[in-house]
Design a protein around this motif. Structure first.
Motif, PDB file in Angstrom:
ATOM      1  N   LYS A  69       0.834  -1.201   0.000  1.00 16.75           N
ATOM      2  CA  LYS A  69       0.000   0.000   0.000  1.00 16.75           C
ATOM      3  C   LYS A  69       0.872   1.255   0.000  1.00 16.75           C
ATOM      4  O   LYS A  69       1.896   1.322   0.655  1.00 16.75           O
ATOM      5  CB  LYS A  69      -0.929   0.024   1.226  1.00 16.75           C
ATOM      6  N   GLY A  70       0.433   2.245  -0.765  1.00 17.06           N
ATOM      7  CA  GLY A  70       1.089   3.543  -0.786  1.00 17.06           C
ATOM      8  C   GLY A  70       0.235   4.563  -0.068  1.00 17.06           C
ATOM      9  O   GLY A  70      -0.748   4.241   0.592  1.00 17.06           O
ATOM     10  N   PRO A  71       0.608   5.858  -0.230  1.00 14.73           N
ATOM     11  CA  PRO A  71      -0.173   6.921   0.442  1.00 14.73           C
ATOM     12  C   PRO A  71      -1.623   6.952  -0.006  1.00 14.73           C
ATOM     13  O   PRO A  71      -2.509   7.353   0.744  1.00 14.73           O
ATOM     14  CB  PRO A  71       0.576   8.186   0.032  1.00 14.73           C
ATOM     15  N   LYS A  72      -1.886   6.520  -1.241  1.00 13.88           N
ATOM     16  CA  LYS A  72      -3.251   6.579  -1.765  1.00 13.88           C
ATOM     17  C   LYS A  72      -3.879   5.200  -1.896  1.00 13.88           C
ATOM     18  O   LYS A  72      -4.822   5.017  -2.660  1.00 13.88           O
ATOM     19  CB  LYS A  72      -3.247   7.270  -3.126  1.00 13.88           C
ATOM     20  N   GLY A  73      -3.348   4.193  -1.179  1.00 16.30           N
ATOM     21  CA  GLY A  73      -3.907   2.849  -1.259  1.00 16.30           C
ATOM     22  C   GLY A  73      -2.897   1.885  -1.848  1.00 16.30           C
ATOM     23  O   GLY A  73      -1.681   2.089  -1.754  1.00 16.30           O
ATOM     24  N   ARG A  74      -3.379   0.824  -2.472  1.00 20.20           N
ATOM     25  CA  ARG A  74      -2.495  -0.188  -3.044  1.00 20.20           C
ATOM     26  C   ARG A  74      -1.661   0.402  -4.184  1.00 20.20           C
ATOM     27  O   ARG A  74      -2.145   1.192  -4.977  1.00 20.20           O
ATOM     28  CB  ARG A  74      -3.311  -1.364  -3.567  1.00 20.20           C
ATOM     29  N   VAL A  75      -0.398  -0.065  -4.260  1.00 16.22           N
ATOM     30  CA  VAL A  75       0.510   0.426  -5.297  1.00 16.22           C
ATOM     31  C   VAL A  75       0.150  -0.227  -6.620  1.00 16.22           C
ATOM     32  O   VAL A  75       0.087  -1.461  -6.707  1.00 16.22           O
ATOM     33  CB  VAL A  75       1.970   0.118  -4.922  1.00 16.22           C
ATOM     34  N   PRO A  76      -0.073   0.544  -7.679  1.00 20.13           N
ATOM     35  CA  PRO A  76      -0.392  -0.042  -8.984  1.00 20.13           C
ATOM     36  C   PRO A  76       0.892  -0.433  -9.735  1.00 20.13           C
ATOM     37  O   PRO A  76       1.950   0.145  -9.519  1.00 20.13           O
ATOM     38  CB  PRO A  76      -1.133   1.078  -9.699  1.00 20.13           C
ATOM     39  N   TYR A  77       0.737  -1.417 -10.634  1.00 16.01           N
ATOM     40  CA  TYR A  77       1.819  -1.827 -11.522  1.00 16.01           C
ATOM     41  C   TYR A  77       1.260  -1.926 -12.934  1.00 16.01           C
ATOM     42  O   TYR A  77       0.097  -2.324 -13.140  1.00 16.01           O
ATOM     43  CB  TYR A  77       2.393  -3.189 -11.103  1.00 16.01           C
ATOM     44  N   CYS A  78       2.097  -1.562 -13.900  1.00 12.47           N
ATOM     45  CA  CYS A  78       1.703  -1.650 -15.306  1.00 12.47           C
ATOM     46  C   CYS A  78       2.354  -2.878 -15.929  1.00 12.47           C
ATOM     47  O   CYS A  78       3.575  -2.990 -15.946  1.00 12.47           O
ATOM     48  CB  CYS A  78       2.133  -0.391 -16.067  1.00 12.47           C
ATOM     49  N   VAL A  79       1.533  -3.790 -16.428  1.00 15.12           N
ATOM     50  CA  VAL A  79       2.028  -4.975 -17.133  1.00 15.12           C
ATOM     51  C   VAL A  79       1.993  -4.670 -18.625  1.00 15.12           C
ATOM     52  O   VAL A  79       0.943  -4.307 -19.176  1.00 15.12           O
ATOM     53  CB  VAL A  79       1.171  -6.217 -16.824  1.00 15.12           C
ATOM     54  N   SER A  80       3.160  -4.827 -19.282  1.00 17.22           N
ATOM     55  CA  SER A  80       3.266  -4.507 -20.704  1.00 17.22           C
ATOM     56  C   SER A  80       3.933  -5.662 -21.425  1.00 17.22           C
ATOM     57  O   SER A  80       4.850  -6.287 -20.897  1.00 17.22           O
ATOM     58  CB  SER A  80       4.086  -3.226 -20.897  1.00 17.22           C
ATOM     59  N   PHE A  81       3.479  -5.955 -22.652  1.00 14.16           N
ATOM     60  CA  PHE A  81       4.078  -7.026 -23.445  1.00 14.16           C
ATOM     61  C   PHE A  81       3.674  -6.850 -24.906  1.00 14.16           C
ATOM     62  O   PHE A  81       2.756  -6.088 -25.242  1.00 14.16           O
ATOM     63  CB  PHE A  81       3.637  -8.397 -22.937  1.00 14.16           C
ATOM     64  N   TYR A  82       4.366  -7.562 -25.774  1.00 10.98           N
ATOM     65  CA  TYR A  82       4.016  -7.631 -27.196  1.00 10.98           C
ATOM     66  C   TYR A  82       3.497  -9.020 -27.493  1.00 10.98           C
ATOM     67  O   TYR A  82       4.006 -10.021 -26.957  1.00 10.98           O
ATOM     68  CB  TYR A  82       5.235  -7.326 -28.069  1.00 10.98           C
ATOM     69  N   TYR A  83       2.506  -9.101 -28.389  1.00 10.05           N
ATOM     70  CA  TYR A  83       1.940 -10.391 -28.760  1.00 10.05           C
ATOM     71  C   TYR A  83       1.853 -10.486 -30.278  1.00 10.05           C
ATOM     72  O   TYR A  83       1.798  -9.490 -31.000  1.00 10.05           O
ATOM     73  CB  TYR A  83       0.563 -10.595 -28.122  1.00 10.05           C
ATOM     74  N   HIS A  84       1.864 -11.736 -30.770  1.00  5.15           N
ATOM     75  CA  HIS A  84       1.773 -12.012 -32.204  1.00  5.15           C
ATOM     76  C   HIS A  84       0.761 -13.136 -32.380  1.00  5.15           C
ATOM     77  O   HIS A  84       0.956 -14.239 -31.869  1.00  5.15           O
ATOM     78  CB  HIS A  84       3.141 -12.432 -32.759  1.00  5.15           C
ATOM     79  N   MET A  85      -0.360 -12.849 -33.101  1.00  3.68           N
ATOM     80  CA  MET A  85      -1.443 -13.829 -33.271  1.00  3.68           C
ATOM     81  C   MET A  85      -1.859 -13.833 -34.742  1.00  3.68           C
ATOM     82  O   MET A  85      -2.818 -13.194 -35.142  1.00  3.68           O
ATOM     83  CB  MET A  85      -2.619 -13.504 -32.355  1.00  3.68           C
ATOM     84  N   LYS A  86      -1.092 -14.555 -35.559  1.00  2.83           N
ATOM     85  CA  LYS A  86      -1.341 -14.607 -36.997  1.00  2.83           C
ATOM     86  C   LYS A  86      -1.719 -16.038 -37.365  1.00  2.83           C
ATOM     87  O   LYS A  86      -1.013 -16.985 -37.033  1.00  2.83           O
ATOM     88  CB  LYS A  86      -0.082 -14.180 -37.761  1.00  2.83           C
ATOM     89  N   GLY A  87      -2.826 -16.207 -38.094  1.00  5.59           N
ATOM     90  CA  GLY A  87      -3.248 -17.527 -38.552  1.00  5.59           C
ATOM     91  C   GLY A  87      -4.752 -17.688 -38.494  1.00  5.59           C
ATOM     92  O   GLY A  87      -5.425 -17.126 -37.632  1.00  5.59           O
ATOM     93  N   LYS A  88      -5.266 -18.506 -39.387  1.00  4.51           N
ATOM     94  CA  LYS A  88      -6.724 -18.666 -39.473  1.00  4.51           C
ATOM     95  C   LYS A  88      -7.281 -19.549 -38.362  1.00  4.51           C
ATOM     96  O   LYS A  88      -8.491 -19.622 -38.172  1.00  4.51           O
ATOM     97  CB  LYS A  88      -7.113 -19.219 -40.828  1.00  4.51           C
TER      98      LYS A  88
END
Length: 968
Positions: free
Chosen positions: A836-855
């Motif tokens: 928890k931080g001063p304003k509540g729970r500490v947020p985290y940013c999850v970032s990634f790249y994805y590749h979804m090619k195909g029928k």
């Protein structure tokens, strides 16, 4: 592209160098012993845990691949050796792998379980040793046997029949047993007619189902099911037996006697007839010793041996098994007749200590043949061609008790002139095709005399050069008949060169080839006690003297010195045969050095002043009458090689533009041995092409023994690896290059988040792991490792950055995958203690790249898994179906309430064109911002890497270490 951190070091590196210098002073050497050894695994482990004794236990399924890596620090770089014990500390060590950091065992078997040790040693201080216990898990198919008892009850009014079904299995861990009658589970508490128990001394490997006073419903199918509770994904196994009124143990009988004697070349047929048993027993044949002959044929119950040879002899075993009662067994001893080596002995009257034939005294003739079977040999004696029969003067002994077993003798009592004749002994088998053997002995006053053994003049000592051939001669110069000569070593513990204790020579000549110095010594020659008079044996000795060139020390020595200093070279003669030397000569680079003839009785020595013109290879050649040996010295003012330091903490630094730098560190071996080192040449190469060639200027600061030097190599491309070559430079010369490979590795700090994107560029994949509860696994791949036969219309060609060398993680949708199969990839567990931080729970940013090619693309889900009393997965992001040919970025915020993991779930779609890939995963402290790149400087808290300590912590840490070493 580079920078040299010489005197101007940053504060962190300053403390490293200071502490290494203090350590060097403490040791007296600029090196340190192996330390912090640890064993990591990358094979198919089911589980790795610590037991109550703080020992690591590595659990693996039988047949999987064991991969253990020993990670150790030390300078110079330690050598690692793997050893193993079978289980207890008292067991002897067994060699499992020669020096290697990684131990790999394909298809591990249960006998290969035990405690494995990695020992790291670099010759400094105490070696580092770490151990891990490997527990191999397995479950065999159970074996079910049935045993019956019948007892009288109440004075034979009726009989009670009890049946025991015994189920045995080999497993690790101990198996759990389940009994079934038909499809119904048998529970002892619900059926008074059964007992289930574990026999004594079976250690949990056996369970017995007892059917008391057999009832009609007890005639049924019984199943014994064993389970190890799915450890290592080992499935349950079972065996079923049908119990009927006809169930009975097997009985057999043989078509031949217990012992069968045949001639070589005959065919042998043995039938093992089953006379009783239900279910019908299975008949098998075996042989002891060894397996069945290659020519053996088994046709049902019959064993056929074609054209037998003496090698086919042995015990043949017929076994009938139907898992009821005990197996039925019968043995046949097959003997193949052989006969060879017929010998004779002439024994004068032993009561008179006579060594010659004398009239009026007794004489015994003995005859022995090596045969199988020995007791079936028939001996027939002849006198001048006529058969001999027992009489007052001639006594036949079928088996002489005073001789070796199987020896026949003819005793001539109170010898007369009429007894002088030619006697013949014939050995044969009755009714056999084996050829009979015959020996003739002429008995006359002139035909029998004691032997005289002699070594020819000059033959008492035989000298031969090592590697040559020698002949030792010991002749019977007189005596009739002349016996063979037996040779042996005079030292009783030594064997002959052939490996046997004695060697027979018919003519008394012992021929030795390729003589070595360990064959040198005394050899005894003796008359044999057979094929001649059976009297006190005559003997003599011959000395074998093996000559060899001088043995010198050193064979090779590397000598370094400063220019214009005096150098002394010594060549010590350790052994020589003959010991007298004939010549000593010195050479430089193959040219003879003219000098006064040295004293042949003193150690050869050469002194000179080293100059730039007389560096090179010096050779001292020492000769005796046999040959010449040499000491070789490489004399040089060239500096010793640099020694790379492999324990640099976090050598990789990420730069802009998909680049990285590498902090290269090394020490200089014995820098004061040669002229002052003023710098280093450094080459950076890729595919044998120079990308950088530069001289590192030490700026007047000479290397010190054991003190680390550092150079930062910049502008390296992620994720490529490079060859770095380094050579020291002095005023007069340049040393040899040493090389090492520097590799890009994902910075990884567990269990805290860190400051870089995880691109899966090394095999540790930033601490990610496969979930063992799923159907299949994610795969690490790049363009160069792609299957050339892969589906062309799905999956990425390169990683997210577009480089062929870059890696990514993906799921393969081709066979044997089916629709709906799931693969889960888990991030490291992040121990977020301050949630928890001063304003509540500490947020985290999850970032990634994805590749979804195909029928046939299925679904990619991302979950937040928060660890608490029970782990809970919360869906945070999902995408299904074809998303185009390009890599796309995704991000979302999470606010975990405690330690957490990010879970990537790939679900296979309807067909094989459904590969899904991910790359460049990061976790950023703070909320996601649409405009920011993944590597937002100063705020990215990513998987891998490490946090540099603040300056104050460096000072505190360095000072405490310095004081502890100073006042130790």
């Amino acid at each position: 592209m580079h920078s040299y951190d010489g005197p101007e070091l940053n504060m962190g590196l300053f403390w490293i160098l200071l502490l290494s210098r203090v350590y060097a002073l403490a040791w007296g050497q600029g090196v340190y012993a192996p330390a912090n050894a640890q064993i990591v695994h990358s094979g198919a482990a089911c589980n790795v845990k610590d037991d109550n004794m703080s020992e690591r236990i590595y659990t693996i399924k039988e047949g999987d691949t064991l991969v253990l890596q020993c990670i150790v620090k030390g300078h110079p770089r330690p050598q690692v050796r793997w050893t193993k014990t079978a289980g207890s500390a008292s067991d002897k060590f067994q060699e499992t792998s020669i020096y290697n950091e990684t131990l790999r065992i394909e298809g591990i078997q249960r006998v290969q379980g035990g405690r494995y040790y990695c020992k790291a040693d670099n010759g400094v201080g105490v070696a580092a040793i770490k151990s891990i216990r490997v527990d191999v898990q397995y479950l065999d198919i159970p074996v079910l046997t049935v045993h019956q008892t019948i007892s009288d009850v109440r004075g034979s009014y009726y009989q009670e029949k009890t049946v025991f079904l015994r189920c045995t299995v080999n497993s690790n861990p101990p198996a759990r047993f389940i009994w079934k009658r038909g499809d119904m589970l048998i529970e002892q508490s619900k059926d008074n007619g059964v007992d289930i128990y574990e026999p004594l001394y079976t250690q949990g490997e056996t369970k017995v189902l007892k059917l008391k006073n057999l009832r009609p419903k007890d005639f049924a199918d019984y199943t014994c099911q064993v389970s190890v509770r799915n450890v290592c994904n080992i499935k349950d196994k079972s065996v079923t037996f049908r119990l009927t009124n006809a169930t009975s143990p097997p009985m057999i009988r043989l078509s031949v006697n217990d012992t069968v004697v045949v001639d070589p070349g005959q065919d042998v047929r043995i039938t093992c007839e089953v006379t009783a048993g239900f279910p019908p027993p299975t008949v098998t044949w075996s042989r002891y010793p060894g397996p069945l002959p290659l020519s053996a044929q088994v046709r049902g119950e019959t064993l056929i041996l074609r054209a037998v040879t003496p090698a086919d002899a042995g015990f043949y075993n017929c076994t009938a098994v139907n898992n009821v009662g005990n197996p039925a067994r019968k043995n046949v001893n097959l003997i193949v007749r052989t006969m060879s080596n017929l010998t004779f002995q002439i024994t004068p009257d032993s009561n008179k200590d006579s060594e010659t034939i004398q009239m009026g005294r007794d004489l015994k003739l003995s005859c022995h043949v090596d045969a199988t079977p020995q007791d079936k040999v028939n001996y027939t004696w002849y006198k001048n061609g006529a058969p001999v029969f027992n009489s007052d003067s001639l006594i036949l002994l079928r088996s002489d008790p005073d001789m070796a077993p199987g020896t026949s003798s003819l005793e001539i009592v109170d010898m007369k002139f009429r007894d002088l004749a030619t006697y013949s002994c014939m050995a044969s088998f009755s009714g056999s095709t084996v050829r009979e053997l015959r020996v003739d002995v002429n008995i006359s006053q002139n035909s029998v005399s004691p032997p005289v053994l002699s070594v020819p003049p000059g033959g008492q000592v035989v000298s031969v050069r090592e590697g040559g051939n020698a002949e030792l001669v010991c002749l019977v110069v007189d005596g009739k008949p002349r016996p063979p000569i037996l040779w042996s070593r005079t030292e009783k513990d030594l064997l002959m060169p052939s490996g046997k204790p004695t060697v027979e020579t018919p003519d008394g000549r012992l021929r030795l080839k390729n003589v070595s110095r360990d064959m040198m010594g005394a050899y005894r020659c003796q008359t044999a006690p057979y094929n001649g008079l059976n009297i006190k044996r005559r003997e003599a000795q011959v000395q074998l003297n093996v000559q060899y060139p001088p043995i010198l020390d050193p064979v090779f020595q590397d000598v370094r010195s400063r220019n214009y200093q005096m150098v002394t070279l010594r060549c010590t003669v350790l052994r020589s045969n003959p010991p007298r030397l004939t010549d000593i000569r010195w050479f430089r680079n193959g040219d003879f050095i003219r000098m006064p003839m040295p004293d042949l009785k003193e150690t050869p020595e050469l002194k000179f002043k080293l100059e730039p013109t007389n560096n090179g290879s010096y050779e001292c050649r020492v000769s005796n009458t046999v040959g010449t040996s040499a000491c070789t010295f490489n004399v040089s003012a060239q500096p010793y090689n640099a020694e790379f330091y492999f324990d640099t903490p976090n050598p990789v630094r990420i730069l802009k533009g998909n680049n990285y730098s590498y902090n290269l560190q090394w020490t200089q071996k014995d820098p004061d041995a040669t002229d002052r080192i003023i710098g280093y040449w450094i080459n950076v190469r890729k595919n044998k092409q120079n990308l950088l060639s530069k001289q590192i200027d030490l700026k007047g600061k000479a290397p010190e023994k054991g003190v680390l030097m550092s150079y930062t190599v910049s502008d390296l491309k992620i994720p490529l690896s490079y060859e770095v070559r380094l050579a020291p430079i002095t005023t007069y010369s340049t040393g040899d290059y040493v090389s090492r490979i520097i590799q890009y590795s994902e910075p990884y700090t567990y269990p805290r988040p860190s400051d870089h994107v995880c691109g899966f560029e090394d095999e540790r994949i930033c601490g990610f792991s496969q979930d063992r509860s799923d159907i299949f696994d994610w795969t690490r791949q790049n363009h160069l490792t792609q299957n050339p036969k892969r589906s062309a219309n799905t999956g990425p060609d390169t990683d997210r950055s577009g480089t062929k060398e870059g890696y990514y993680m993906y799921i393969e949708a081709s066979r044997p995958r089916t629709q709906g199969d799931k693969a889960l990839l888990l991030s490291p567990l992040f121990n977020i203690t301050s949630s928890k931080g001063p304003k509540g729970r500490v947020p985290y940013c999850v970032s990634f790249y994805y590749h979804m090619k195909g029928k046939h693309i299925g679904t990619l889900n991302v979950y937040l898994r928060v660890r608490s009393i029970a782990s809970v997965d919360r869906a945070m992001w999902t995408k299904s179906g074809h998303q185009g040919p390009d890599w796309k970025k995704a991000f979302f915020d999470v606010t975990p309430s405690g330690p957490f993991q990010i879970v990537f779930e790939g679900i296979r779609g309807s067909g094989f064109e459904g590969d899904i890939a991910i790359d460049d995963v990061s976790i950023t402290r703070g909320e996601c911002k649409q405009q920011n790149t993944v590597a937002n400087a100063g705020k990215t808290v990513l998987i891998g890497g490490s946090h540099p300590l603040p300056l104050a912590k460096w000072l505190t840490f360095g000072l405490s270490c310095f004081l502890s070493l100073l006042f130790r």
